[in-house]
Design an enzyme around this catalytic site. Structure first.
Site, mmCIF file in Angstrom:
data_model
loop_
_atom_site.group_PDB
_atom_site.id
_atom_site.type_symbol
_atom_site.label_atom_id
_atom_site.label_comp_id
_atom_site.label_asym_id
_atom_site.label_seq_id
_atom_site.Cartn_x
_atom_site.Cartn_y
_atom_site.Cartn_z
ATOM 1 N N GLU A 248 -55.845 13.737 35.238
ATOM 2 C CA GLU A 248 -56.489 15.035 35.043
ATOM 3 C C GLU A 248 -55.642 15.871 34.086
ATOM 4 O O GLU A 248 -54.413 15.800 34.109
ATOM 5 C CB GLU A 248 -56.618 15.754 36.394
ATOM 6 C CG GLU A 248 -57.340 17.098 36.306
ATOM 7 C CD GLU A 248 -57.340 17.831 37.646
ATOM 8 O OE1 GLU A 248 -58.283 18.586 37.892
ATOM 9 O OE2 GLU A 248 -56.380 17.650 38.432
ATOM 10 N N CYS B 227 -58.896 14.616 41.321
ATOM 11 C CA CYS B 227 -57.854 15.375 42.010
ATOM 12 C C CYS B 227 -58.248 15.925 43.390
ATOM 13 O O CYS B 227 -58.257 15.195 44.361
ATOM 14 C CB CYS B 227 -57.354 16.493 41.100
ATOM 15 S SG CYS B 227 -55.726 17.152 41.574
ATOM 16 N N LYS C 149 -66.193 17.610 37.932
ATOM 17 C CA LYS C 149 -65.490 17.831 39.198
ATOM 18 C C LYS C 149 -66.259 18.822 40.074
ATOM 19 O O LYS C 149 -66.614 19.925 39.641
ATOM 20 C CB LYS C 149 -64.080 18.355 38.907
ATOM 21 C CG LYS C 149 -63.198 18.534 40.131
ATOM 22 C CD LYS C 149 -61.822 19.047 39.685
ATOM 23 C CE LYS C 149 -60.874 19.233 40.854
ATOM 24 N NZ LYS C 149 -59.573 19.797 40.395
#
Length: 270
Positions: A43, A156, A113
Site C-alpha cells: 500500500e 491493509c 479499499k
C-alpha cells in the site's frame, strides 16, 4: 495452477513519487532475479506523505503509478500488484486503489479499499483516512488464473474484517493479497497474528507486502512483509528493512491442508 514463486515487496516510501517508483523498480528487479512470477507491492508504494499533499498530487500519482505498473509487468513478464495508490474520485477525494496487471500490461483486477483507517493511537499519531479517501462500496472479486490460481485482493486495514476474506474464500480464493502500510504501534502486536488468522480460517496462502520504517515526521510502519501458507506457517518474512520476501505457492500444499482441515466445507452460516 502449477507451483510458482511469489514475492511480497517491502519498501520505505516517502513523499516523493519519482524516488518511490525508482525504489520499487529496483525491488521488482530483485524479485524477478530470484524467479518470482507474481510480484506484489505494498500500500502507498508510489507515495506516502501527508494527506493534503497526496490529494494535491493525486492525478499525477495515479497516472504515473498505473503507467509504471503496466510498464514493469510487461518488461519483466510478471503479474504485478500495485497494492494501493490514490485515484481521483468524487467529492474532492481519492480511492485507495489496488491494481493487478498481467504480463501483457493489461488490467486484471481493480479494488477500491472499503475499510478506512480512522484511528487515534496512544503513541500520539492520529489517522483519518476518510478525510481524503472515498471508501469503495463493493466487495472484491477474485481473479482466476490457470497459471497463478484464484487471487483475492484487499488493502491493509481490511485485514481486521474477516467477513471480507470469507467472501473471497466463498468465491473460491486460494491466494489472498493483503498489501499494507501497517503502523509500527499496532503492527508489533497485531500484524502477524492477523495475517496468520486470515490464512488459517480460509485455508489460503496470504501474500502481504508491507511498508517499513520512517516515512516522514512521526509516521512509522511496522515492516515484516511476509508470505504465509494455508496452515498459517510463515514461509518468509522480510524483517524491518526494505527488501523482498519470496516463497513458493504450491497447489499440492493447498490441497493437503484443505484435506487435513476441511473447515470451509463445514460452514454453517454462509
Amino acid at each position: 495452477m502449477k507451483s510458482y514463486l511469489a514475492a511480497a515487496i517491502q519498501m520505505t516510501s516517502k513523499p516523493d513519487l519519482d524516488h518511490n517508483l525508482g525504489e520499487a523498480e529496483d525491488l521488482i528487479q530483485l524479485a524477478v532475479n530470484q524467479g518470482a512470477k507474481l510480484v506484489t507491492l505494498p500500500e502507498n508504494f508510489s507515495f506516502l506523505g501527508e494527506e493534503a499533499a497526496k490529494l494535491a498530487q493525486a492525478s499525477v500519482i495515479a497516472q504515473k503509478s498505473e503507467k509504471f505498473l503496466k510498464t514493469m509487468a510487461q518488461r519483466f513478464q510478471i503479474t504485478l500488484l500495485g497494492g494501493g495508490f490514490p485515484v481521483p474520485g468524487g467529492e474532492n477525494k481519492v480511492f485507495n486503489t489496488a491494481l493487478l496487471i498481467s504480463p501483457e500490461g493489461q488490467e486484471l483486477a481493480r479494488y477500491h479499499k472499503v475499510h478506512l483507517f480512522d484511528v487515534n493511537l496512544p503513541d500520539g499519531n492520529t489517522y483519518k483516512e476518510s478525510s481524503t479517501v472515498q471508501a469503495g462500496h463493493t466487495l472484491p472479486q477474485i481473479f482466476a488464473s490457470p497459471e497463478l490460481g484464484k487471487i483475492g485482493l484487499s488493502v491493509c486495514y481490511d485485514v481486521r474484517f474477516p467477513e471480507l476474506y470469507r467472501s473471497l474464500s466463498k468465491q473460491g480464493a486460494e491466494i489472498l493479497c493483503i498489501p499494507a502500510a501497517f503502523t509500527a504501534y499496532t503492527g508489533k502486536d497485531h500484524w502477524q497474528t492477523l495475517i496468520q488468522a486470515r490464512a488459517i480460517e480460509n485455508t489460503c496462502y496470504v501474500i502481504a507486502p508491507a511498508q517499513t520504517g520512517n516515512h516522514y515526521g512521526m509516521r512509522y510502519s511496522h515492516g515484516h512483509a511476509m508470505i504465509v501458507d494455508p496452515w498459517g506457517t510463515v514461509l518468509n518474512d522480510a524483517g524491518v528493512h526494505p527488501g523482498v520476501a519470496i516463497a513458493e505457492i504450491n497447489p499440492n500444499r493447498l490441497a493437503q491442508v484443505r484435506r487435513q482441515m476441511p473447515s470451509l466445507e463445514h460452514r454453517v452460516f454462509g
